[in-house]
Design a protein around this motif. Sequence first.
Motif, PDB file in Angstrom:
ATOM      1  N   SER A 114      -7.574  11.466  19.503  1.00 51.18           N
ATOM      2  CA  SER A 114      -7.377  10.024  19.380  1.00 51.18           C
ATOM      3  C   SER A 114      -8.135   9.273  20.458  1.00 51.18           C
TER       4      SER A 114
ATOM      5  N   ASN B 254      -6.735   7.571  15.301  1.00 48.38           N
ATOM      6  CA  ASN B 254      -6.058   8.856  15.310  1.00 48.38           C
ATOM      7  C   ASN B 254      -6.695   9.790  14.296  1.00 48.38           C
ATOM      8  N   SER B 255      -6.407  11.075  14.452  1.00 46.23           N
ATOM      9  CA  SER B 255      -6.938  12.093  13.542  1.00 46.23           C
ATOM     10  C   SER B 255      -8.438  11.938  13.348  1.00 46.23           C
TER      11      SER B 255
ATOM     12  N   ARG C 173      -5.373   6.267   9.302  1.00 52.53           N
ATOM     13  CA  ARG C 173      -5.742   6.903  10.564  1.00 52.53           C
ATOM     14  C   ARG C 173      -6.005   5.883  11.668  1.00 52.53           C
TER      15      ARG C 173
ATOM     16  N   GLN D 226      -6.889   1.458  17.392  1.00 52.53           N
ATOM     17  CA  GLN D 226      -6.312   2.764  17.661  1.00 52.53           C
ATOM     18  C   GLN D 226      -6.820   3.730  16.609  1.00 52.53           C
TER      19      GLN D 226
END
Length: 118
Positions: A17, A82-83, A65, A80
């Motif tokens: 991340s 993520n993944s 994500r 943000q």
Amino acid sequence: QVQLVESGGGLVQAGGSLRLSCAASETIFSGDAMGWYRQAPGKQRELVAVIRSGVINYADSVKGRFTISRENAKKMVYLQMNSLQPEDTAVYYCNVDLSRPYGRRTYWGQGTQVTVSS
């Protein structure tokens, strides 16, 4: 005149991340669009996410994500991520589109590199 400065990019492994930040030099209003674009080597710049008047649009490739958010009082917009996947590797650019009495103006940040390794 609006200057935009991005930060938070870096090198991460797949599945990791990162949180990108963009600081604006001038007051940004809710009705002004703020978003993130990205450009990979040899590819065209594409929209990642944009928020205007509380309405958010994401590219299909990042839905679920990535999360865009903003704090108008702080003149900040965030992404943000993520993944993360190798396909997310690109230079990420902050963008604002302003609507003012004199007309419409668009501004871009200098970009921040995001690299995702396999």
